[in-house]
Design an enzyme around this catalytic site. Structure first.
Site, PDB file in Angstrom:
ATOM      1  N   SER A   1       0.764  -1.659   0.236  1.00  0.00           N
ATOM      2  CA  SER A   1       0.318  -0.144  -0.039  1.00  0.00           C
ATOM      3  C   SER A   1       0.423   1.138  -0.098  1.00  0.00           C
ATOM      4  CB  SER A   1      -1.327  -0.115   1.165  1.00  0.00           C
ATOM      5  OG  SER A   1      -1.739   0.664   1.280  1.00  0.00           O
TER       6      SER A   1
ATOM      7  N   HIS B   1      -7.679  -5.933   1.183  1.00  0.00           N
ATOM      8  CA  HIS B   1      -6.650  -5.043   1.862  1.00  0.00           C
ATOM      9  C   HIS B   1      -5.761  -5.427   2.358  1.00  0.00           C
ATOM     10  CE1 HIS B   1      -4.181  -1.123   0.182  1.00  0.00           C
ATOM     11  NE2 HIS B   1      -4.238  -0.859   1.719  1.00  0.00           N
TER      12      HIS B   1
HETATM   13  C1  GTR Z   1      -5.614   4.309   2.648  1.00  0.00           C
HETATM   14  C2  GTR Z   1      -4.416   5.809   1.122  1.00  0.00           C
HETATM   15  C3  GTR Z   1      -3.917   4.547   0.426  1.00  0.00           C
HETATM   16  C4  GTR Z   1      -3.105   3.545   0.794  1.00  0.00           C
HETATM   17  C5  GTR Z   1      -3.494   2.746   2.684  1.00  0.00           C
HETATM   18  C6  GTR Z   1      -2.575   2.209   2.788  1.00  0.00           C
HETATM   19  O1  GTR Z   1      -5.535   5.477   3.463  1.00  0.00           O
HETATM   20  O2  GTR Z   1      -6.581   5.647   1.135  1.00  0.00           O
HETATM   21  O3  GTR Z   1      -3.745   5.226  -0.544  1.00  0.00           O
HETATM   22  O4  GTR Z   1      -1.692   4.202   1.024  1.00  0.00           O
HETATM   23  O5  GTR Z   1      -4.370   4.082   3.196  1.00  0.00           O
HETATM   24  O6  GTR Z   1      -1.026   2.383   3.331  1.00  0.00           O
HETATM   25  O7  GTR Z   1      -3.024   1.072   3.871  1.00  0.00           O
END
Ligand code: GTR
Length: 395
Positions: A232, A374
């Site tokens: 991420s 995620h």
């Molecule tokens: C979220 C963000 C993403 C991603 C994520 C993470 O809130 O919008 O761009 O980076 O965090 O790092 O898990």
């Protein structure tokens, strides 16, 4: 009153999900044209590797620096390494554990990076290594291995015959708007004033380069085979690092999404405006000019991937993580192929997004869409290790 609150709550949920649903609708992706990777600023067509390397690649690096990630200052006065903990019989006797403090000095200021590293105990030669940028809890990098997580499955990596190391982003730039400058940026205060100055993502990438400085001195590690892994926001930093620092052999960017491996011009899921609003300290100030103005940005993220060529890049997404735009990420890696072709490498990724849990492997490029949320999981690591293994064996 309670009923009123419940109604307001429900209305808010409906409004936000409507906004998100809208943004997740493929039909709402408006027409866009990707900037041309293979035409120089002077209008010259790039048909050869040397023109790419000496002209176009440098132009693109500068465009990313000035408009997206900020500069990457490389001058410092000195760097010191201290092994603070050595255990020759870690993980029940199959690995060597080293904890290393890396300290970098510039103009009476210093920054420290704590590295936790395991190398296979019985390796006959220097081991290839996976370096993880840890943007999550420190429990993910427990040297004692009392806490074990899939985010950094050190045992899994060691059992596959590889070394692995990890550092935490907060050593370089705390992941907060109020305090991100309390790290590397103390060494480079001039960056804070520059519209193309380094911010948190750049600082994390900078830190990985200092870790590489150390790895090049450690005989148990094959510094020519160091893969960077980031998830991420850590994946965004990993891709930027790969573009900058050609000592890294390959890159695994997990669910890196907007300003990572996904095309920004699709405006699908997270957008430049959204990321700059929630995380105004991640990218350089100039990047804010492109809030709701993606078409004016002289680069898009396929070009970032192309800056790694001819080295391998593997990106991932998860089925339940539309925010990170799986389709747009697959399109970006596919669109990076023409630069690999300049090196005589035919990577023939299929034109359409692969089904869940069916990796698309066209080394040096690879991609998978994992079933689930995620995250960075044992499934992802398993695919990364296999990909690296096959790639190194063919070299
Ligand atoms: C979220 C963000 C993403 C991603 C994520 C993470 O809130 O919008 O761009 O980076 O965090 O790092 O898990």
């Amino acid at each position: 009153m309670n009923r009123f609150k419940a109604l307001v709550g429900l209305a808010l949920i409906l409004i936000t999900s409507a906004a998100f649903a809208q943004n997740y609708d493929e039909k709402l992706v408006t027409k866009y044209t990707l900037p041309d990777m293979l035409t120089t600023l002077n209008g010259k067509k790039v048909k050869r590797k040397d023109v790419w390397e000496h002209t176009r690649r440098l132009e693109l690096l500068k465009l990313f620096e000035d408009n997206v990630y900020g500069q990457m200052p490389q001058d410092f006065d000195s760097i010191k390494y201290q092994i603070t903990h050595l255990d020759n019989s870690a993980m029940g006797g199959k690995a060597v554990l080293k904890e290393i403090d890396i300290k970098v000095f510039r103009q009476q200021q210093s920054v420290g990076i704590h590295l936790v590293m395991f190398t296979p105990l019985h390796a006959r030669q220097a081991s290839p290594l996976f370096l993880l940028i840890n943007n999550r809890g420190k429990n993910n990098m427990d040297p004692s291995r009392i806490s074990k997580t899939e985010f950094w499955p050190a045992e899994q990596v060691i059992d596959s015959g590889y070394a692995t190391a990890v550092f935490h982003v907060s050593d370089l730039a705390p992941d907060r708007k109020e305090s991100y400058a309390n790290g590397v940026l103390r060494l480079y205060p001039e960056q804070l004033k520059a519209p193309n100055g380094m911010k948190a993502i750049g600082a994390w990438a900078w830190g990985a380069s200092r870790v590489m400085d150390y790895l090049q001195t450690d005989k148990s590690v094959d510094a020519k085979k160091v893969a960077i892994v980031g998830h991420s926001r850590g994946g965004k930093a990993a891709l930027w690092l790969m573009a900058q620092d050609r000592r890294f052999a390959m890159c695994f960017a997990s669910c890196s999404g907007n300003t990572g491996a996904a095309l920004t011009r699709r405006r699908f899921g997270e957008t430049i405006e959204k990321i700059n609003t929630t995380f105004p300290y991640w990218f350089c100030d100039n990047y804010k000019k492109y809030n709701n103005n993606e078409d004016d940005l002289p680069v898009d993220q396929h070009m970032l991937i192309a800056l790694s060529a001819p080295r391998p890049v593997y990106t991932t997404n998860a089925t339940k993580d539309k925010w990170a735009d799986p389709s747009g990420s697959y399109m970006a890696i596919k669109a990076a192929e023409p630069v690999y072709e300049l090196y005589g490498i035919k990577s023939a990724l299929d034109a359409s997004l692969p089904p869940a849990n069916k990796p698309a492997l066209q080394p040096p490029l690879g991609y998978h869409l994992r079933e689930g949320i995620h995250d960075l999981t044992a499934y992802d690591w398993d695919k990364f290790i296999r990909f690296a293994h096959n790639y190194y064996q063919k070299q």
